[in-house]
Design a protein around this motif. Structure first.
Motif, PDB file in Angstrom:
ATOM      1  N   ILE A  17      -1.574   1.873  -5.776  1.00 53.83           N
ATOM      2  CA  ILE A  17      -1.877   3.219  -5.289  1.00 53.83           C
ATOM      3  C   ILE A  17      -2.389   3.156  -3.859  1.00 53.83           C
ATOM      4  N   GLY A  18      -3.280   2.170  -3.608  1.00 48.91           N
ATOM      5  CA  GLY A  18      -3.799   2.012  -2.251  1.00 48.91           C
ATOM      6  C   GLY A  18      -2.702   1.690  -1.259  1.00 48.91           C
ATOM      7  N   ARG A  19      -1.789   0.812  -1.654  1.00 48.04           N
ATOM      8  CA  ARG A  19      -0.707   0.437  -0.742  1.00 48.04           C
ATOM      9  C   ARG A  19       0.304   1.568  -0.571  1.00 48.04           C
ATOM     10  N   VAL A  20       0.505   2.359  -1.629  1.00 48.55           N
ATOM     11  CA  VAL A  20       1.394   3.518  -1.487  1.00 48.55           C
ATOM     12  C   VAL A  20       0.823   4.478  -0.442  1.00 48.55           C
ATOM     13  N   ILE A  21      -0.490   4.650  -0.490  1.00 49.68           N
ATOM     14  CA  ILE A  21      -1.140   5.476   0.536  1.00 49.68           C
ATOM     15  C   ILE A  21      -0.856   4.901   1.917  1.00 49.68           C
ATOM     16  N   GLY A  22      -0.986   3.581   2.035  1.00 48.70           N
ATOM     17  CA  GLY A  22      -0.703   2.933   3.316  1.00 48.70           C
ATOM     18  C   GLY A  22       0.746   3.064   3.730  1.00 48.70           C
ATOM     19  N   ILE A  23       1.663   2.928   2.756  1.00 50.79           N
ATOM     20  CA  ILE A  23       3.096   3.039   3.057  1.00 50.79           C
ATOM     21  C   ILE A  23       3.441   4.447   3.526  1.00 50.79           C
ATOM     22  N   VAL A  24       2.906   5.436   2.816  1.00 52.04           N
ATOM     23  CA  VAL A  24       3.172   6.826   3.189  1.00 52.04           C
ATOM     24  C   VAL A  24       2.642   7.123   4.589  1.00 52.04           C
ATOM     25  N   ALA A  25       1.523   6.472   4.939  1.00 51.83           N
ATOM     26  CA  ALA A  25       0.912   6.740   6.231  1.00 51.83           C
ATOM     27  C   ALA A  25       1.636   6.076   7.395  1.00 51.83           C
ATOM     28  N   ILE A  26       2.377   4.990   7.136  1.00 49.53           N
ATOM     29  CA  ILE A  26       2.984   4.243   8.242  1.00 49.53           C
ATOM     30  C   ILE A  26       3.922   5.096   9.097  1.00 49.53           C
ATOM     31  N   PRO A  27       4.820   5.896   8.500  1.00 52.52           N
ATOM     32  CA  PRO A  27       5.666   6.736   9.362  1.00 52.52           C
ATOM     33  C   PRO A  27       4.880   7.702  10.238  1.00 52.52           C
ATOM     34  N   ILE A  69     -12.514  -3.162  -9.365  1.00 50.88           N
ATOM     35  CA  ILE A  69     -11.818  -3.643  -8.171  1.00 50.88           C
ATOM     36  C   ILE A  69     -10.661  -2.716  -7.832  1.00 50.88           C
ATOM     37  N   ALA A  70      -9.920  -2.303  -8.856  1.00 55.16           N
ATOM     38  CA  ALA A  70      -8.777  -1.415  -8.632  1.00 55.16           C
ATOM     39  C   ALA A  70      -9.221  -0.094  -8.017  1.00 55.16           C
ATOM     40  N   GLN A  71     -10.336   0.447  -8.493  1.00 54.41           N
ATOM     41  CA  GLN A  71     -10.834   1.713  -7.955  1.00 54.41           C
ATOM     42  C   GLN A  71     -11.209   1.579  -6.477  1.00 54.41           C
ATOM     43  N   THR A  72     -11.840   0.468  -6.126  1.00 51.60           N
ATOM     44  CA  THR A  72     -12.219   0.292  -4.720  1.00 51.60           C
ATOM     45  C   THR A  72     -10.987   0.115  -3.827  1.00 51.60           C
ATOM     46  N   ASN A  73      -9.941  -0.505  -4.363  1.00 49.52           N
ATOM     47  CA  ASN A  73      -8.712  -0.646  -3.577  1.00 49.52           C
ATOM     48  C   ASN A  73      -8.153   0.711  -3.175  1.00 49.52           C
ATOM     49  N   GLN A 125     -10.853   2.671  -0.597  1.00 52.10           N
ATOM     50  CA  GLN A 125     -10.938   2.151   0.757  1.00 52.10           C
ATOM     51  C   GLN A 125      -9.616   2.313   1.509  1.00 52.10           C
ATOM     52  N   SER A 126      -8.506   2.217   0.801  1.00 47.45           N
ATOM     53  CA  SER A 126      -7.217   2.442   1.461  1.00 47.45           C
ATOM     54  C   SER A 126      -7.092   3.887   1.924  1.00 47.45           C
ATOM     55  N   LEU A 127      -7.503   4.829   1.072  1.00 46.16           N
ATOM     56  CA  LEU A 127      -7.453   6.244   1.436  1.00 46.16           C
ATOM     57  C   LEU A 127      -8.369   6.529   2.623  1.00 46.16           C
ATOM     58  N   ALA A 128      -9.582   5.993   2.569  1.00 43.37           N
ATOM     59  CA  ALA A 128     -10.530   6.227   3.658  1.00 43.37           C
ATOM     60  C   ALA A 128     -10.029   5.621   4.966  1.00 43.37           C
ATOM     61  N   GLY A 129      -9.483   4.398   4.899  1.00 45.71           N
ATOM     62  CA  GLY A 129      -8.964   3.768   6.108  1.00 45.71           C
ATOM     63  C   GLY A 129      -7.814   4.542   6.707  1.00 45.71           C
ATOM     64  N   THR A 130      -6.927   5.063   5.862  1.00 48.06           N
ATOM     65  CA  THR A 130      -5.796   5.849   6.349  1.00 48.06           C
ATOM     66  C   THR A 130      -6.256   7.129   7.020  1.00 48.06           C
ATOM     67  N   VAL A 131      -7.242   7.803   6.416  1.00 51.69           N
ATOM     68  CA  VAL A 131      -7.781   9.036   7.005  1.00 51.69           C
ATOM     69  C   VAL A 131      -8.374   8.759   8.381  1.00 51.69           C
ATOM     70  N   VAL A 132      -9.112   7.650   8.507  1.00 48.59           N
ATOM     71  CA  VAL A 132      -9.712   7.293   9.801  1.00 48.59           C
ATOM     72  C   VAL A 132      -8.624   7.021  10.836  1.00 48.59           C
ATOM     73  N   LYS A 133      -7.600   6.253  10.465  1.00 50.43           N
ATOM     74  CA  LYS A 133      -6.530   5.926  11.414  1.00 50.43           C
ATOM     75  C   LYS A 133      -5.803   7.181  11.903  1.00 50.43           C
ATOM     76  N   ARG A 182     -19.273   0.877  -3.558  1.00 51.02           N
ATOM     77  CA  ARG A 182     -18.954   1.093  -4.974  1.00 51.02           C
ATOM     78  C   ARG A 182     -19.249  -0.161  -5.793  1.00 51.02           C
ATOM     79  N   LEU A 183     -18.903  -1.321  -5.284  1.00 52.36           N
ATOM     80  CA  LEU A 183     -19.167  -2.566  -6.010  1.00 52.36           C
ATOM     81  C   LEU A 183     -20.660  -2.848  -6.116  1.00 52.36           C
ATOM     82  N   LEU A 184     -21.390  -2.584  -5.044  1.00 49.83           N
ATOM     83  CA  LEU A 184     -22.840  -2.793  -5.082  1.00 49.83           C
ATOM     84  C   LEU A 184     -23.492  -1.908  -6.138  1.00 49.83           C
TER      85      LEU A 184
END
Length: 444
Positions: free
Chosen positions: A39-49, A165-169, A172-180, A207-209
């Motif tokens: 899911i995190g990588r799909v977010i990244g893939i969608v954001a690349i274009p 771990i899956a939830q954090t993936n 953080q991917s969504l948050a990073g994409t929004v920032v970019k 989240r892990l902490l």
């Protein structure tokens, strides 16, 4: 109805085949991790274009070298003691390992920040990365955040808390994409890409902490100077052998970016960086997820059932190889056209690079879980030798390309051929070592 029942039986049979057997626990854990990563990588893939239309190839070139530098430095600041976290049976021992890793990480991260603050331009110039000098503070922050996230995910692996771990993936991917995207729209370039990358690598720390803070408090009383010295000595092999091994392993993975930056212009580097980013996604989604799950499962049963670990490892590699072949073939034949339509006409060269590297990534993808198992063999000197050979081979490939003044496409083709041969060889070697161990145990 009859057809529906037959269809259900087929899917049930597929599920048993894929998630059953000796490696069933690995694949169930992998499925959880892969779902989050996916899911995190799909977010990244969608954001690349979107990102390729906001940022220039030169900006992606800066991102590529920034990511490469952080990837090299982050694993070193814990002296790799963090890799031993899933191994101890007693939580008290693991807690001392966590405290040792945390202290090393904070101290060495501070040293990196101080060094970059005082002489960043000179130090970065030694590796042709002067372009990152203004962002020295972000390099230090990226190293600290990435190392912290790795440490906490390994504690989660110890607990088999794959869902966390899956939830954090995802988050953080969504948050990073929004920032970019957000900073890119505001024309904060290339800083938007760099800040977003830090968030995408370390945004799950909070989240892990929160998830494990209660455990840390409950086991805090186990920490003492004597126990810290004891775990440091007992697991010294990670610091003595795994630190140089890890450096060479990550360097060899990131070396193509360094060499491309040194040999060619920023635009070509950016094109190559996008190709590597796209190809690294399946490795991150399934290969690394399978590696974490396999290591988590195998570390629990290795001493009592080494034969089962051998069977698990073989099944994992065969199944991952089968999964990867079809998409690799598509990229090989249609990579240039896919990049043209997905990212824009100026990114066709990245698609051509992708076609050349596609099958090399298949073998990296299927071998990634096996490399994690080298920790169980506790033969860190062999791991060091493997990474020396890989680093030397890559250096020869790119130095020969520079000496012969080859074009970028030819050099990338050479790199792909070497990578394919290397990962085939390393897979065969690791499986041979485990079969040999199995034979010794059976003979006793």
């Amino acid at each position: 109805m009859q057809e529906l029942r037959v269809s259900r039986r087929k899917w049930t049979g597929f599920g048993r085949a894929f998630f059953g057997g000796a490696s069933g626990g690995v694949f169930r854990g992998m499925a959880t991790l892969a779902l989050g990563s996916g899911i995190g990588r799909v977010i990244g893939i969608v954001a690349i274009p979107v990102l390729t239309r906001i940022y220039t190839p030169e900006d992606f070139g800066v991102l590529a070298v920034f990511t490469a530098l952080v990837a090299i430095l982050a694993p070193l600041v814990t002296l790799r003691y963090v890799l031993a976290l899933p191994l101890p049976r007693q939580d008290g021992v693991a807690m001392n390992l966590l405290a040792l890793s945390t202290g090393l990480m904070l101290g060495l991260s501070a040293l990196i920040a101080l060094s970059l603050w005082m002489g960043g331009e000179t130090l970065l110039g030694l590796v042709s990365m002067q372009v990152l000098a203004p962002w020295w503070w972000l390099i230090a922050l990226g190293v600290l955040g990435t190392a912290t996230y790795e440490m906490l995910t390994l504690w989660a692996t110890r607990r088999r808390a794959y869902k966390v771990i899956a939830q954090t993936n995802v988050t953080q991917s969504l948050a990073g994409t929004v920032v970019k995207i957000g900073l890119g729209v505001l024309s904060v370039q290339p800083l938007g890409l760099l800040l977003g990358q830090v968030v995408a690598q370390a945004g799950g720390v909070g989240r892990l902490l929160r998830g494990f803070l209660g455990e840390f408090r409950a086991n805090w009383h186990h920490i003492s100077p004597a126990r810290l010295r004891k775990v440091a000595w007992k697991h010294r092999g990670f610091a003595i052998w795994r630190v140089p091994s890890q450096f060479l392993m990550v360097f060899s993975m990131q070396a193509p970016m360094f060499f491309m930056a040194a040999l060619y212009d920023a635009q070509t580097t950016g094109q190559f960086g996008l190709a590597m980013m796209a190809l690294s996604m399946p490795v991150a989604i399934l290969g690394q997820s399978a590696g974490k799950a396999l290591y988590g499962e195998a570390s629990q049963i290795f001493k009592e059932e080494p034969a089962r670990v051998v069977k698990m490892a073989g099944e994992v590699q065969v199944r991952l190889l089968a999964v990867a072949l079809v998409p690799a073939a598509l990229l090989f034949f249609f990579g240039s056209d896919l990049f043209y339509f997905a990212f824009g006409p100026e990114w066709r060269l990245a698609g051509q690079f992708t076609s050349l590297i596609s099958f090399a990534i298949v073998f990296q993808f299927s071998s990634a879980p096996l490399i994690q198992l080298m920790n169980l063999l506790k033969n860190q000197s062999v791991f060091l030798l493997i990474n020396i050979l890989r680093s030397a081979g890559l250096a020869i490939v790119f130095m020969a390309g520079a000496w012969l003044e080859l074009d970028a496409m030819t050099v990338v083709a050479w790199y792909s051929a070497f990578t394919t041969i290397f990962y085939l060889g390393i897979s065969a070697f690791i499986m041979y070592e485990f079969y040999r161990l199995k034979a010794r145990r059976m003979a006793i």
